[in-house]
Motif scaffolding. Structure first.
Motif, PDB file in Angstrom:
ATOM      1  N   LYS A 297       0.838  -1.195   0.000  1.00  0.00           N
ATOM      2  CA  LYS A 297       0.000   0.000   0.000  1.00  0.00           C
ATOM      3  C   LYS A 297       0.879   1.254   0.000  1.00  0.00           C
ATOM      4  N   GLY A 298       1.974   1.197   0.758  1.00  0.00           N
ATOM      5  CA  GLY A 298       2.859   2.351   0.833  1.00  0.00           C
ATOM      6  C   GLY A 298       3.637   2.350   2.125  1.00  0.00           C
ATOM      7  N   TRP A 299       4.183   3.516   2.445  1.00  0.00           N
ATOM      8  CA  TRP A 299       5.007   3.690   3.640  1.00  0.00           C
ATOM      9  C   TRP A 299       4.468   4.844   4.468  1.00  0.00           C
ATOM     10  N   TYR A 300       4.312   4.594   5.742  1.00  0.00           N
ATOM     11  CA  TYR A 300       3.924   5.618   6.695  1.00  0.00           C
ATOM     12  C   TYR A 300       5.136   5.864   7.581  1.00  0.00           C
ATOM     13  N   CYS A 301       5.587   7.094   7.623  1.00  0.00           N
ATOM     14  CA  CYS A 301       6.796   7.436   8.382  1.00  0.00           C
ATOM     15  C   CYS A 301       6.422   8.325   9.563  1.00  0.00           C
ATOM     16  N   ASP A 302       6.890   7.939  10.729  1.00  0.00           N
ATOM     17  CA  ASP A 302       6.697   8.734  11.943  1.00  0.00           C
ATOM     18  C   ASP A 302       7.989   9.462  12.253  1.00  0.00           C
ATOM     19  N   ILE A 303       7.867  10.727  12.590  1.00  0.00           N
ATOM     20  CA  ILE A 303       9.024  11.466  13.094  1.00  0.00           C
ATOM     21  C   ILE A 303       9.011  11.276  14.606  1.00  0.00           C
ATOM     22  N   THR A 304      10.129  10.749  15.112  1.00  0.00           N
ATOM     23  CA  THR A 304      10.221  10.353  16.514  1.00  0.00           C
ATOM     24  C   THR A 304      11.603  10.698  17.053  1.00  0.00           C
TER      25      THR A 304
ATOM     26  N   PHE B  63       2.234  19.412  15.209  1.00  0.00           N
ATOM     27  CA  PHE B  63       3.609  19.667  15.628  1.00  0.00           C
ATOM     28  C   PHE B  63       3.743  21.097  16.157  1.00  0.00           C
ATOM     29  N   GLU B  64       3.194  22.050  15.428  1.00  0.00           N
ATOM     30  CA  GLU B  64       3.260  23.452  15.872  1.00  0.00           C
ATOM     31  C   GLU B  64       2.549  23.632  17.209  1.00  0.00           C
ATOM     32  N   GLU B  65       1.387  22.995  17.357  1.00  0.00           N
ATOM     33  CA  GLU B  65       0.604  23.122  18.589  1.00  0.00           C
ATOM     34  C   GLU B  65       1.253  22.411  19.775  1.00  0.00           C
ATOM     35  N   SER B  66       2.145  21.475  19.511  1.00  0.00           N
ATOM     36  CA  SER B  66       2.753  20.691  20.590  1.00  0.00           C
ATOM     37  C   SER B  66       3.654  21.520  21.495  1.00  0.00           C
ATOM     38  N   GLY B  67       4.167  22.631  20.986  1.00  0.00           N
ATOM     39  CA  GLY B  67       5.060  23.474  21.771  1.00  0.00           C
ATOM     40  C   GLY B  67       6.494  22.987  21.819  1.00  0.00           C
ATOM     41  N   LEU B  68       6.820  21.953  21.052  1.00  0.00           N
ATOM     42  CA  LEU B  68       8.176  21.409  21.081  1.00  0.00           C
ATOM     43  C   LEU B  68       9.211  22.450  20.669  1.00  0.00           C
ATOM     44  N   THR B  69       8.865  23.307  19.729  1.00  0.00           N
ATOM     45  CA  THR B  69       9.800  24.319  19.253  1.00  0.00           C
ATOM     46  C   THR B  69      10.255  25.227  20.402  1.00  0.00           C
ATOM     47  N   GLU B  70       9.342  25.525  21.311  1.00  0.00           N
ATOM     48  CA  GLU B  70       9.696  26.365  22.456  1.00  0.00           C
ATOM     49  C   GLU B  70      10.365  25.553  23.564  1.00  0.00           C
ATOM     50  N   ARG B  71       9.854  24.360  23.847  1.00  0.00           N
ATOM     51  CA  ARG B  71      10.359  23.524  24.936  1.00  0.00           C
ATOM     52  C   ARG B  71      11.726  22.932  24.653  1.00  0.00           C
ATOM     53  N   ASP B  72      11.919  22.494  23.407  1.00  0.00           N
ATOM     54  CA  ASP B  72      13.159  21.795  23.056  1.00  0.00           C
ATOM     55  C   ASP B  72      13.515  22.121  21.603  1.00  0.00           C
ATOM     56  N   PRO B  73      14.073  23.316  21.377  1.00  0.00           N
ATOM     57  CA  PRO B  73      14.369  23.754  20.010  1.00  0.00           C
ATOM     58  C   PRO B  73      15.268  22.790  19.235  1.00  0.00           C
TER      59      PRO B  73
ATOM     60  N   ALA C  97      13.115  19.927  18.079  1.00  0.00           N
ATOM     61  CA  ALA C  97      12.221  20.392  17.016  1.00  0.00           C
ATOM     62  C   ALA C  97      12.981  20.510  15.699  1.00  0.00           C
ATOM     63  N   ALA C  98      14.186  21.026  15.745  1.00  0.00           N
ATOM     64  CA  ALA C  98      15.004  21.152  14.530  1.00  0.00           C
ATOM     65  C   ALA C  98      15.349  19.779  13.967  1.00  0.00           C
ATOM     66  N   ALA C  99      15.679  18.832  14.846  1.00  0.00           N
ATOM     67  CA  ALA C  99      15.989  17.469  14.395  1.00  0.00           C
ATOM     68  C   ALA C  99      14.761  16.823  13.759  1.00  0.00           C
TER      69      ALA C  99
END
Length: 166
Positions: A86-93, A129-139, A142-144
């Motif tokens: 069917k395809g590939w589903y990729c999770d960013i983790t 992702f934007e709503e998660s606040g990761l960019t502020e909590r752990d920049p 978030a960049a990775a």
């Protein structure tokens, strides 16, 4: 977990954590663990059909899932009950962690889909992702995460994930 012939019959629990809580836990057959990459196979754990519009996860579907201890993503190959891709589903983790018979992965909200024919490549859940606040909590995390999504999208457009999955 170590790479040896006994691993092929071992079962592990895949534990997907999101926001500090277990989102889903399911048993999977351990296919390979070379110390960096862990490969498991599991039937679709959702129980009922999940229709995303561009793909349906259905009872009987089988995922072969690739996790890395040193990379910020997981790639999941999805096949129907007859074995058709069917395809590939990729999770960013965050990089996967193995503890005993558990494979623990922290979901960072971003996802990518690539259809079997490669014509449909789409980034998913960027709003979450934007709503998660990761960019502020752990920049740095978030960049990775964004870099991992960019890499997977590039590979998806350039022919797929074969180089990652061999």
């Amino acid at each position: 977990m170590s790479a040896n012939s006994a691993d092929s019959a071992r079962m592990v629990d895949v534990v997907l954590v999101k926001g500090g809580r277990t989102k889903i836990r399911y048993p999977a057959e351990l296919l390979q663990d070379d110390g960096t990459r862990v490969v498991v196979r599991a039937p679709f754990a959702g129980g009922t059909v999940r229709d995303f519009g561009f793909v349906r996860f259905e009872p009987g579907d089988v995922f072969t899932e690739y996790y890395w201890r040193d990379r910020w993503y997981a790639v999941k190959e999805l096949r129907d009950p007859a074995g058709a891709l069917k395809g590939w589903y990729c999770d960013i983790t965050r990089p996967a962690a193995v503890s005993g018979a558990e494979l623990v992965v922290e979901d960072l909200d971003l996802d990518l889909w690539r259809s079997a024919d490669g014509r449909d490549v789409r980034r998913l859940d960027e709003d979450e992702f934007e709503e998660s606040g990761l960019t502020e909590r752990d920049p740095a995390a978030a960049a990775a995460a964004v870099a991992a999504l960019d890499l997977l999208e590039r590979l998806a457009h350039e022919g797929g994930f074969d180089e990652l999955l061999v």
